[in-house]
Design a protein around this motif. Structure first.
Motif, short mmCIF file in Angstrom:
data_model
loop_
_atom_site.label_atom_id
_atom_site.label_comp_id
_atom_site.label_asym_id
_atom_site.label_seq_id
_atom_site.Cartn_x
_atom_site.Cartn_y
_atom_site.Cartn_z
N GLU A 44 10.87 -14.77 -6.79
CA GLU A 44 11.47 -15.34 -8.00
C GLU A 44 11.44 -14.33 -9.15
O GLU A 44 12.41 -14.26 -9.93
CB GLU A 44 10.71 -16.61 -8.40
N LYS A 45 10.38 -13.55 -9.25
CA LYS A 45 10.31 -12.56 -10.33
C LYS A 45 11.35 -11.47 -10.13
O LYS A 45 12.04 -11.06 -11.08
CB LYS A 45 8.91 -11.94 -10.40
N LEU A 46 11.50 -11.00 -8.90
CA LEU A 46 12.51 -9.97 -8.63
C LEU A 46 13.91 -10.48 -8.92
O LEU A 46 14.74 -9.76 -9.50
CB LEU A 46 12.39 -9.50 -7.18
N LEU A 47 14.18 -11.71 -8.54
CA LEU A 47 15.50 -12.29 -8.81
C LEU A 47 15.71 -12.51 -10.30
O LEU A 47 16.82 -12.31 -10.82
CB LEU A 47 15.67 -13.60 -8.04
N ALA A 48 14.66 -12.90 -11.01
CA ALA A 48 14.76 -13.09 -12.45
C ALA A 48 15.04 -11.78 -13.18
O ALA A 48 15.61 -11.77 -14.28
CB ALA A 48 13.47 -13.72 -12.99
N MET A 49 14.66 -10.65 -12.54
CA MET A 49 14.93 -9.32 -13.08
C MET A 49 16.30 -8.81 -12.63
O MET A 49 16.63 -7.64 -12.82
CB MET A 49 13.83 -8.36 -12.62
N ASN A 50 17.08 -9.71 -12.02
CA ASN A 50 18.45 -9.40 -11.59
C ASN A 50 18.53 -8.30 -10.54
O ASN A 50 19.48 -7.51 -10.52
CB ASN A 50 19.33 -9.04 -12.80
N LYS A 51 17.53 -8.27 -9.65
CA LYS A 51 17.54 -7.29 -8.58
C LYS A 51 18.29 -7.82 -7.36
O LYS A 51 18.21 -9.01 -7.04
CB LYS A 51 16.11 -6.93 -8.15
N THR A 52 19.03 -6.94 -6.73
CA THR A 52 19.61 -7.24 -5.42
C THR A 52 18.54 -6.96 -4.38
O THR A 52 18.03 -5.84 -4.30
CB THR A 52 20.84 -6.36 -5.15
#
Length: 304
Positions: free
Chosen positions: A220-228
């Protein structure tokens, strides 16, 4: 600065299997070969990585291995990291677990090299070795996202929570901590074996995070940072597909440095996702990987 255009490498003059690190590094293998052959092959692979970087316009600063009995000196990212905070340059020096790895640290030589490369810069040194026996092995243990000011750490013998919290608080970064495990259910020795974060991409082996709440927190943190997300399997991280690093040249062109072993393990779909953002630079470091349990990301310390 989010992605480095300059790196530090250390020549593997004294390279070899490190008996002292074997207990905590489940990725290294003591293959039967002469010491002269081992070092010759490591030096050739090192030269190949350096040449690939320089050919693509990335600055490479080099130090020699400091003394005998430093078989892992090729991995400087474990004893240093550099940062820019509010326009000031910082050099962090980290305490490492094994005695022979502590002899790798070349603070004065590094400062001289940095001054020669960028005389306009002055680095404030934050030396954490006084915090021993707390252990935190640099950007092996800490994975930084400088854009979002977040640091990730997989806790292990080589990554102590309290010291990680101290460093991230000094940098004013958020800390995301968790535990990850190899195929033998032992803690993965370095976070950068199973996680790498670039400007747009994040390589992560969620399969290695056994606790569901921690796995969800990291994702969730990686996705919240807009990472693919490039989601890796355990088998792929044993091919060092997580031990990759994003770099750029002076023209701002983005590259992903990875080993040929890692590149060969990636699926067609994963490669297409990477190529949307970066040019893949694959280097053969198979001998270094096998003997040391580390790959190209470990061979580079980013210089900001």
């Amino acid at each position: 600065m989010r992605t480095a255009d300059t790196v530090l490498m250390v020549s593997p003059t004294h390279f070899g299997f490190n008996e002292q690190t074997a207990n905590s590094n489940g990725f290294q293998h003591n293959i039967i070969t002469s010491l002269d052959e081992t070092r010759a092959r490591a030096l050739a692979e090192f030269a190949g990585v350096k040449q690939t970087l320089e050919k693509n316009g990335i600055n490479v600063l080099c130090l020699e291995s400091p003394v005998e009995n430093t078989p892992d000196a090729i991995f400087p990212n474990n004893w240093l990291s550099t940062h820019i905070v509010k326009g000031k340059h910082y050099l962090y020096i980290y305490p490492m677990l094994c005695e022979n790895r502590r002899h790798e640290i070349q603070l004065e030589a590094l400062l001289l090299l940095l001054k020669k490369f960028a005389p306009e810069r002055t680095y404030e040194v934050i030396d954490l070795r006084a915090d021993f026996p707390a252990i935190l092995e640099g950007t092996g243990a800490l994975i930084f996202d400088h854009q979002h000011q977040v640091g990730f750490v997989s806790l292990s013998e080589r990554a102590e929570l309290g010291l990680a919290q101290q460093v991230l608080a000094q940098l004013n970064y958020e800390l995301v901590s968790f535990s990850s495990y190899d195929k033998k259910a032992n803690k993965i020795y370095h976070t950068n074996v199973m996680l790498s974060i670039g400007e747009q991409l994040a390589f992560v082996c969620l399969e290695a995070i056994s606790a569901e709440d921690e796995r969800a927190k990291v994702k969730e943190k990686l996705l919240a940072m807009n990472k693919t997300l490039i989601e890796l399997t355990l088998a792929q991280i044993y091919c060092m597909a997580g031990n990759v690093v994003e770099l750029k040249n002076k023209q701002g062109k983005q590259f992903l440095l990875l080993s040929t072993t890692a590149d060969n393990s990636l699926t067609v779909t994963q490669k297409k996702m990477i190529e949307q953002y970066c040019v893949r630079l694959a280097c053969d470091v198979s001998h270094i990987e096998t003997i040391s349990g580390g790959s190209v990301r470990c061979m580079l310390a980013e210089i900001f």
